[in-house]
Design an enzyme around this catalytic site. Structure first.
Site, PDB file in Angstrom:
ATOM      1  N   HIS A 125       4.417  -2.018  -5.883  1.00 12.42           N
ATOM      2  CA  HIS A 125       3.258  -1.219  -6.325  1.00 12.42           C
ATOM      3  C   HIS A 125       3.153   0.042  -5.488  1.00 12.42           C
ATOM      4  O   HIS A 125       3.004   1.151  -6.004  1.00 12.42           O
ATOM      5  CB  HIS A 125       1.964  -2.028  -6.193  1.00 12.42           C
ATOM      6  N   ASN A 126       3.265  -0.112  -4.175  1.00 15.24           N
ATOM      7  CA  ASN A 126       3.147   1.052  -3.290  1.00 15.24           C
ATOM      8  C   ASN A 126       4.306   2.010  -3.453  1.00 15.24           C
ATOM      9  O   ASN A 126       4.138   3.226  -3.379  1.00 15.24           O
ATOM     10  CB  ASN A 126       3.017   0.589  -1.842  1.00 15.24           C
ATOM     11  N   SER A 145      -4.963  -4.216  -3.723  1.00 13.69           N
ATOM     12  CA  SER A 145      -4.851  -2.779  -3.930  1.00 13.69           C
ATOM     13  C   SER A 145      -6.132  -2.184  -4.485  1.00 13.69           C
ATOM     14  O   SER A 145      -6.800  -2.787  -5.308  1.00 13.69           O
ATOM     15  CB  SER A 145      -3.715  -2.461  -4.909  1.00 13.69           C
ATOM     16  N   GLU A 147       3.533   3.944  -6.383  1.00 18.83           N
ATOM     17  CA  GLU A 147       2.451   4.850  -5.966  1.00 18.83           C
ATOM     18  C   GLU A 147       3.033   6.100  -5.314  1.00 18.83           C
ATOM     19  O   GLU A 147       2.642   7.225  -5.626  1.00 18.83           O
ATOM     20  CB  GLU A 147       1.554   4.094  -4.989  1.00 18.83           C
ATOM     21  N   LYS A 153       3.241  -6.221  -4.283  1.00 20.13           N
ATOM     22  CA  LYS A 153       2.374  -5.181  -3.702  1.00 20.13           C
ATOM     23  C   LYS A 153       3.234  -4.076  -3.106  1.00 20.13           C
ATOM     24  O   LYS A 153       2.906  -2.888  -3.217  1.00 20.13           O
ATOM     25  CB  LYS A 153       1.451  -5.762  -2.635  1.00 20.13           C
TER      26      LYS A 153
HETATM   27  C1  6PG Z   1      -3.535   0.393  -2.018  1.00 16.91           C
HETATM   28  C2  6PG Z   1      -2.940   1.450  -1.091  1.00 16.91           C
HETATM   29  C3  6PG Z   1      -3.047   0.947   0.340  1.00 16.91           C
HETATM   30  C4  6PG Z   1      -2.815   2.030   1.384  1.00 16.91           C
HETATM   31  C5  6PG Z   1      -1.395   2.463   1.345  1.00 16.91           C
HETATM   32  C6  6PG Z   1      -1.191   3.764   2.088  1.00 16.91           C
HETATM   33  O1  6PG Z   1      -2.781  -0.168  -2.813  1.00 16.91           O
HETATM   34  O2  6PG Z   1      -4.745   0.181  -1.907  1.00 16.91           O
HETATM   35  O3  6PG Z   1      -1.574   1.618  -1.424  1.00 16.91           O
HETATM   36  O4  6PG Z   1      -2.163  -0.142   0.486  1.00 16.91           O
HETATM   37  O5  6PG Z   1      -3.666   3.099   1.189  1.00 16.91           O
HETATM   38  O6  6PG Z   1      -0.663   1.487   1.976  1.00 16.91           O
HETATM   39  O7  6PG Z   1       0.180   3.868   2.215  1.00 16.91           O
HETATM   40  P1  6PG Z   1       0.855   5.137   2.858  1.00 16.91           P
HETATM   41  O8  6PG Z   1       0.066   5.460   4.106  1.00 16.91           O
HETATM   42  O9  6PG Z   1       2.215   4.634   3.142  1.00 16.91           O
HETATM   43  O10 6PG Z   1       0.776   6.224   1.841  1.00 16.91           O
END
Ligand code: 6PG
Length: 482
Positions: free
Chosen positions: A188-189, A131, A192, A185
């Site tokens: 985590h997303n 990430s 996010e 992960k």
């Molecule tokens: C990270 C980000 C990376 C990516 C996302 C975008 O941890 O570096 O989360 O994994 O930018 O997957 O996800 P979306 O397009 O679903 O917002």
């Protein structure tokens, strides 16, 4: 054939892969082999970064030959069928004891399947969440590797050499076996998504309630970034809100189409939580908010539906902005609490021994949700590793106690003004649900028993019961059908 001089290899040289390779090459002790399906891309990376001392390969055989044993390669290709193709090609040139790492955003059940299949060849397979985007890959990501203990012996020092550092510690730890890394992960997303939606709702409420411009709201976020909300997402939000569109001279945020995309990791988090029976309401509402925004055909007709008569106008701007800040903080605590609940439930379901405190520590730097706040989560798990509900940790319970009045005022204001705030309001409902001493689930049980004889428990005695609703309505003991 080249001599085996590289201790690590990277397959897939798009921006993330080439940045990760450059990061690896920049660290003392690493010699990096690189391979890409088209050698033209490999040549481009060699030409652009001669200082990296890359060992190029034009075939998988050459790539394997350039790697010291146990050969260790990180796959940096878009998650999906391409990953399987590269894994297959590497298993044909690698030997037992070697290590294949998938650094993409793979769906954790795919990683569990792949690890099982590759392990049968004697080769180690590691699914590693990475990430921090392109910048993180180059300068220091947060890394969440799964895989075997054997693979960690070789892979650990290499990943520690490139990870971000927070409070003097590398933002990488061996999360757990097989798919554990990609599971974490994924969560985590999901967090996010929730964090981003909460920030967007805070912006929308302040914009509509006070009439402040994006540039003015940028300064509010910049101020918030000096306190308990300090984080990468708050920091970049101020940058996005400051940005003026060159072609129109308008704030960029006002010319961006309000339909949010999603590559799927948020949906995976919610689907998995549903199967695990873990409420992740903030993450779910954030995911659904993106879906709602991306139905222009429905929005075009629904836009004429009636809303409240009164215009939304806040009298005391400073007080409202402080209320929104506190509501954002309280809702963020809920989102992280729910995310860690999901990790704990996933660990129990899949037999992983995941240290939640270690996860919170490696999220302090490098990753998209990096935030000062994660130090407080690390403290909470250091105090009690088995904390059943993160929100009940004294620090967070106190933080919410100090925020809840504001939180409630903001949710009421949004509802009254007809402003969508799904993440704020669902987080508040979750908070009130998890702390309620009695829930209307009792009535749901009664309804289920009435139409489906699904039985219920009682608060005053052991056993399972059913009422003869279509008969004399007496209650009988019943077999537990849960
Ligand atoms: C990270 C980000 C990376 C990516 C996302 C975008 O941890 O570096 O989360 O994994 O930018 O997957 O996800 P979306 O397009 O679903 O917002």
């Amino acid at each position: 054939m080249p001599e085996a001089s590289a201790n690590i290899g990277v397959v897939g040289l798009a921006v993330m892969g080439s940045n990760l390779a450059r990061n690896l090459a920049s660290r003392e002790g690493n010699t990096v082999a690189i391979f890409n399906r088209s050698y033209e891309k490999t040549q481009g990376v060699l030409d652009a970064h001669p200082e990296a001392g890359f060992i190029p390969a034009s075939t998988y055989e050459e790539f394997a030959a350039s790697l010291q044993k146990p050969r260790t390669a990180i796959i940096m290709v878009k998650a999906g069928a391409g990953t399987d193709a590269v894994i297959q090609a590497l298993t044909e040139v690698f030997e037992p004891g070697d290590i294949i790492v998938d650094g993409g955003n793979a769906y954790f059940p795919d990683t569990i399947r792949r690890e099982k299949a590759v392990r049968e060849t004697g080769i180690n397979f590691v699914g590693a969440g990475i990430s921090g985007g392109e910048e993180g890959a180059l300068l220091g990501p947060s890394i969440m590797p799964g895989g075997s203990d054997e693979s960690w012996v070789t892979l650990g020092p290499i990943l520690k050499s490139i990870a971000a550092v927070a409070e003097g510690e590398p933002c990488v730890t061996h999360i757990g076996h097989d798919g554990a890394g990609h599971f974490v992960k994924m969560v985590h997303n999901g967090i996010e998504y929730a964090d981003m939606q909460l920030i967007a709702e805070a912006y929308d409420l302040i914009r509509r309630g006070t009439g402040k411009s994006p540039a003015e709201i940028a300064e509010i976020f910049a101020e918030w970034n000096k306190g308990e909300l300090e984080s990468y997402l708050i920091e970049i939000t101020a940058e996005v809100l400051r940005q003026v569109d060159a072609s129109t001279g308008k704030p960029l945020v006002d010319v961006i189409l309000d339909q949010a995309g999603a590559k799927g990791t948020g949906a995976w988090t919610v689907q998995t939580a549903l199967s695990l029976g873990v409420p992740v309401s903030g993450i779910a509402e954030a995911t659904f908010a993106r879906s709602l925004s991306s139905h222009p055909e429905q929005r075009a007709v629904a836009v004429n539906l009636p809303g409240p008569d009164d215009a939304f106008a806040v009298t005391d701007h400073d007080a409202f902005i402080e209320d929104v800040r506190l509501a954002l903080y309280a809702s963020k605590i809920v989102a992280y609490s729910q995310g860690f609940d999901e990790i704990r439930a996933g660990a129990a379901e899949y037999g992983w021994n995941i240290d939640l405190g270690a996860v919170s520590k490696i999220w302090r730097g490098g990753c998209i949700i990096r935030a000062q706040f994660l130090n407080r989560i690390a403290d909470a798990y250091a105090e009690n590793a088995d904390l059943p509900v993160l929100m009940t940790a004294p620090y967070f319970a106190d933080a919410i106690a100090g925020s809840q009045a504001s939180w409630r005022r903001v949710v009421v204001a949004a509802a009254t003004a007809g402003i969508p705030a799904p993440a704020f309001s669902s987080s508040l409902s979750y908070y009130d649900g998890i702390r309620a001493d009695r829930l209307p689930a009792a009535l749901v049980q009664g309804q289920r028993d009435f139409f489906g004889a699904h039985t219920y428990k009682r608060i005053d005695k052991e056993g399972t019961f059913h009422t003869l609703w279509s008969g004399d309505r007496t209650e009988i003991e019943a077999e537990d059908t849960h």
